[in-house]
Write a protein that holds these residues in place. Structure first.
Motif, PDB file in Angstrom:
ATOM      1  N   MET A 163       0.812  -1.217   0.000  1.00 43.66           N
ATOM      2  CA  MET A 163       0.000   0.000   0.000  1.00 43.66           C
ATOM      3  C   MET A 163       0.845   1.267   0.000  1.00 43.66           C
ATOM      4  N   GLN A 164       2.070   1.175   0.471  1.00 49.98           N
ATOM      5  CA  GLN A 164       2.904   2.362   0.556  1.00 49.98           C
ATOM      6  C   GLN A 164       3.788   2.577  -0.670  1.00 49.98           C
ATOM      7  N   LYS A 165       3.675   1.696  -1.669  1.00 54.68           N
ATOM      8  CA  LYS A 165       4.380   1.905  -2.937  1.00 54.68           C
ATOM      9  C   LYS A 165       3.527   2.810  -3.819  1.00 54.68           C
ATOM     10  N   ALA A 166       3.922   4.071  -3.893  1.00 50.22           N
ATOM     11  CA  ALA A 166       3.107   5.064  -4.588  1.00 50.22           C
ATOM     12  C   ALA A 166       2.907   4.722  -6.065  1.00 50.22           C
ATOM     13  N   GLU A 167       3.909   4.071  -6.681  1.00 50.50           N
ATOM     14  CA  GLU A 167       3.810   3.801  -8.117  1.00 50.50           C
ATOM     15  C   GLU A 167       2.725   2.776  -8.447  1.00 50.50           C
ATOM     16  N   LEU A 168       2.324   1.987  -7.466  1.00 50.44           N
ATOM     17  CA  LEU A 168       1.266   0.998  -7.706  1.00 50.44           C
ATOM     18  C   LEU A 168      -0.131   1.615  -7.597  1.00 50.44           C
ATOM     19  N   GLY A 169      -0.254   2.701  -6.840  1.00 53.32           N
ATOM     20  CA  GLY A 169      -1.534   3.384  -6.723  1.00 53.32           C
ATOM     21  C   GLY A 169      -2.584   2.629  -5.936  1.00 53.32           C
ATOM     22  N   LEU A 170      -2.162   1.814  -4.966  1.00 54.92           N
ATOM     23  CA  LEU A 170      -3.111   1.000  -4.207  1.00 54.92           C
ATOM     24  C   LEU A 170      -3.314   1.530  -2.792  1.00 54.92           C
ATOM     25  N   GLN A 171      -3.213   2.836  -2.612  1.00 55.82           N
ATOM     26  CA  GLN A 171      -3.418   3.407  -1.290  1.00 55.82           C
ATOM     27  C   GLN A 171      -4.878   3.310  -0.840  1.00 55.82           C
ATOM     28  N   ASN A 172      -5.795   3.274  -1.800  1.00 52.30           N
ATOM     29  CA  ASN A 172      -7.219   3.147  -1.478  1.00 52.30           C
ATOM     30  C   ASN A 172      -7.514   1.701  -1.069  1.00 52.30           C
TER      31      ASN A 172
END
Length: 303
Positions: free
Chosen positions: A184-193
């Protein structure tokens, strides 16, 4: 002044997220124990809940896409297998073994034993450098785990098989939340939601858990009389309603857990879970006293 207000606002947000997590977590703990009394197929129930979570996540993503006009983040097949598969594997086994244990252990024993996950979360957080090594932090975690172990060891309703299932689930929980935090903390994956990560994890979790269901519950289910009650509409609708309720609770729990991890850390989630133990035990005692009161009333009425 601005810094103090920001800190206060963050503390209030974390407290609200923790309370949301408490509500769903305690609710699904008692739900699982209640469900196992009438539907002793925990792996099948988990598979059905995973399907419902995936459907609700897909629906939420579709609604968000209509409102924002932007497509939601989607992992490629390679990223899906390389990044999401380890988290999905540990998550599915954690949930599956936890639900399975309710066939053998009480709510209180499960709650106390599952709290040992804080040790494994701390261990993997240090290994993956998500947390810094601090003597005070390690000491607090060890003291908490030691107290939980002594309580569990003295349990009058101890069951070895159930205890081992919960302990394995605790270990997998440590792996699960560490990998989830990294994901979740890998910004490039975009899975923060939380909705996006739930959408991506459920299919892999289903595939991992299905072979276990086929091996351990396939034959018992095929010869169970419950399978042939489909012609009894009342029984069927009641069971479907119970399973749907569990799916909704599981969706809410997953959402609250992922949201708390994304805003704080997996270790924060685990420490919050320790305080949830006390609430769960209080609820368990109140439930037990309620049952005793009802039995006493029935006996008085009979006499």
């Amino acid at each position: 002044m601005g810094t103090g207000a920001a800190a206060l606002g963050r503390a209030a947000l974390v407290a609200a997220l923790v309370l949301l997590y408490y509500g769903f977590s305690i609710g699904i703990t008692f739900y699982n124990k209640w469900l196992m009394k009438s539907f002793p197929f925990p792996l099948l129930a988990t598979l059905l809940h995973l399907l419902l979570i995936f459907a609700l996540s897909a629906l939420c993503r579709a609604v968000l896409r209509c409102r924002s006009g932007r497509p939601p983040p989607t992992l490629s097949w390679a990223e899906w297998l390389r990044r999401a598969a380890p988290a999905a594997l540990s998550t599915s086994l954690d949930i599956g073994l936890s639900n399975w244990s309710f066939l053998y252990v009480t709510v209180s024993l499960y709650t106390m034993t599952k709290s040992s996950a804080i040790l494994f979360i701390l261990l993997f957080s240090l290994l993956f450098k998500l947390e810094e090594m601090r003597v005070a932090l390690v000491l607090v975690v060890v003291l908490i785990a030691g107290g939980l172990f002594m309580f569990t060891y003295k349990s009058t309703q101890f069951n070895t098989q159930g205890f081992m299932l919960v302990l394995c689930a605790s270990f997998l929980g440590g792996v699960r939340w560490t990998l989830t935090q990294i994901l979740m903390q890998k910004a490039e994956l975009g899975l923060q939601n939380p909705i996006d990560i739930m959408f991506h994890l459920q299919p892999l979790m289903f595939l991992v858990l299905f072979p276990l269901f086929a091996v351990f519950e396939g034959l018992p289910l095929s010869i169970s009389e419950r399978l042939f009650h489909f012609h009894e509409a009342g029984v069927t609708f009641c069971m479907v309603g119970k399973l749907l309720l569990g799916g909704i609770l599981a969706f809410g729990l997953g959402f609250s857990e992922f949201l708390l991890v994304s805003r704080t850390s997996s270790l924060t989630l685990s420490i919050a879970g320790i305080f949830k133990v006390n609430l769960s035990l209080v609820c368990h005692v109140l439930s037990f006293l309620g049952e005793c009161s009802a039995c006493t009333s029935e006996l008085v009425g009979d006499t």
